[in-house]
Design an enzyme around this catalytic site. Sequence first.
Site, short mmCIF file in Angstrom:
data_model
loop_
_atom_site.label_atom_id
_atom_site.label_comp_id
_atom_site.label_asym_id
_atom_site.label_seq_id
_atom_site.Cartn_x
_atom_site.Cartn_y
_atom_site.Cartn_z
NE ARG A 66 43.93 35.73 55.79
CZ ARG A 66 44.22 36.09 57.04
NH1 ARG A 66 45.46 36.40 57.39
NH2 ARG A 66 43.30 36.13 57.97
CG ASN A 99 41.19 36.78 44.45
OD1 ASN A 99 41.75 37.87 44.58
ND2 ASN A 99 39.91 36.65 44.21
CB VAL A 100 46.48 33.27 47.24
CG1 VAL A 100 47.48 34.25 46.63
CG2 VAL A 100 45.96 33.80 48.57
CG ASP A 101 40.04 32.65 46.95
OD1 ASP A 101 39.69 32.07 45.91
OD2 ASP A 101 39.75 33.86 47.17
CG HIS A 116 49.29 38.26 43.04
ND1 HIS A 116 48.39 39.27 43.30
CD2 HIS A 116 50.19 38.79 42.17
CE1 HIS A 116 48.73 40.36 42.63
NE2 HIS A 116 49.80 40.09 41.93
CB CYS A 124 62.02 24.05 48.78
SG CYS A 124 63.63 24.29 49.54
P1 OAD Z 1 41.73 45.26 46.99
O1 OAD Z 1 41.39 45.01 48.41
O2 OAD Z 1 42.74 46.30 46.69
O3 OAD Z 1 40.43 45.67 46.20
C1 OAD Z 1 39.24 44.94 46.31
C2 OAD Z 1 38.24 45.56 45.38
O4 OAD Z 1 37.09 44.76 45.42
C3 OAD Z 1 37.82 46.98 45.74
O5 OAD Z 1 37.93 47.79 44.60
C4 OAD Z 1 36.35 46.84 46.15
O6 OAD Z 1 35.56 47.92 45.70
C5 OAD Z 1 35.96 45.60 45.39
N1 OAD Z 1 34.83 44.84 45.96
C6 OAD Z 1 34.42 44.76 47.25
N2 OAD Z 1 33.33 43.98 47.36
C7 OAD Z 1 33.04 43.54 46.10
C8 OAD Z 1 32.02 42.71 45.53
N3 OAD Z 1 31.07 42.14 46.27
N4 OAD Z 1 32.05 42.50 44.19
C9 OAD Z 1 33.00 43.06 43.41
N5 OAD Z 1 33.98 43.85 43.89
C10 OAD Z 1 34.00 44.09 45.21
O7 OAD Z 1 42.14 43.85 46.35
P2 OAD Z 1 42.93 43.53 45.02
O8 OAD Z 1 42.75 44.61 44.02
O9 OAD Z 1 42.58 42.15 44.64
O10 OAD Z 1 48.56 40.82 46.33
O11 OAD Z 1 44.42 43.55 45.50
C11 OAD Z 1 45.42 43.23 44.59
C12 OAD Z 1 46.57 42.56 45.29
O12 OAD Z 1 46.98 43.36 46.38
C13 OAD Z 1 46.24 41.24 45.93
O13 OAD Z 1 46.30 40.17 45.02
C14 OAD Z 1 47.30 41.10 46.96
C15 OAD Z 1 47.29 42.51 47.50
O14 OAD Z 1 48.44 42.98 47.97
C16 OAD Z 1 49.35 39.84 46.81
O15 OAD Z 1 49.04 39.11 47.72
C17 OAD Z 1 50.65 39.74 46.10
#
Ligand code: OAD
Length: 252
Positions: A66, A99-101, A116, A124
């Site tokens: 990553r 996001n972690v980026d 997150h 550590c």
């Molecule tokens: P998801 O992968 O669950 O959702 C990504 C969302 O982005 C989806 O609803 C897509 O429709 C949308 N998407 C895709 N392309 C896009 C674009 N160009 N513009 C806008 N939206 C777009 O990711 P998260 O909801 O971020 O946790 O996931 C939440 C958490 O789950 C993350 O932070 C991570 C993961 O487990 C940890 O790492 C603790």
Amino acid sequence: MPDEKIAVGPGDRVFVLTGAGVSAESGLKTFRDQGGLWEGYRVEDVATPEAWAADAAQVWRFYSERRRGARGAEPNAAHRALAELEEAMGERFFLCTQNVDDLHERAGSRRLVHMHGELFMSRCENSPVSPAVFGPACGRTPFRDEALYESAEAIARCACGGRIRPHIVWFGEIPLEMERIQQEIERSTVMLVVGTSGAVYPAANFVRWAGPRTRKYYIGPEKPMNAQAFTRLMLGNAGEVLPGLLKAASSQ
Ligand code: OAD
């Protein structure tokens, strides 16, 4: 995309929540669109305290990949539009990212928290931030770290003897900065939620924590799981929808 605008006046405070979708147009993959796999890994094998205890090298291989991917990515128009809105609104703007980026920072965002954790930070495993302390508690705070650790032997050790782990909130761990996030949500009058599927809590509930006077907008190409809680859904890619939407907002 229809010519929609979000009206933000001098009395407004904006709270933004972003998810993986905001970085999709920078070439970083989202989580839930890959058949339940993260880049070919099962979540429980790489993003839980149990995975760390069972196979730290595999966890670090995943996060090293990553790091490599994020290093090669650039902020897109959505990250830049949010940084510009912050520039215009100052302390009336607050950004919480799942996001972690580091693409928001690289676009110029400053009033932000990474609930997150952060990919380019480590800590550590015995630090007090870690809920499961494996050794005697260590006072070392999280630090900037861009290194890649791709074998058990490569994993750095802290002066206390603990292993260096990613500064990432894994499943089963408590998100960071929750008190500040809650305060900012409570005083917001506009909430923008961008590119998150509404599947992971507590972030999926932020839209419900905001009061009835807060206008709540979702921006992303498909309906999130918590769609019914929003005032309006603006369906489209963040990099296409946000710049026009927010240009209109910041000039009001
Ligand atoms: P998801 O992968 O669950 O959702 C990504 C969302 O982005 C989806 O609803 C897509 O429709 C949308 N998407 C895709 N392309 C896009 C674009 N160009 N513009 C806008 N939206 C777009 O990711 P998260 O909801 O971020 O946790 O996931 C939440 C958490 O789950 C993350 O932070 C991570 C993961 O487990 C940890 O790492 C603790």
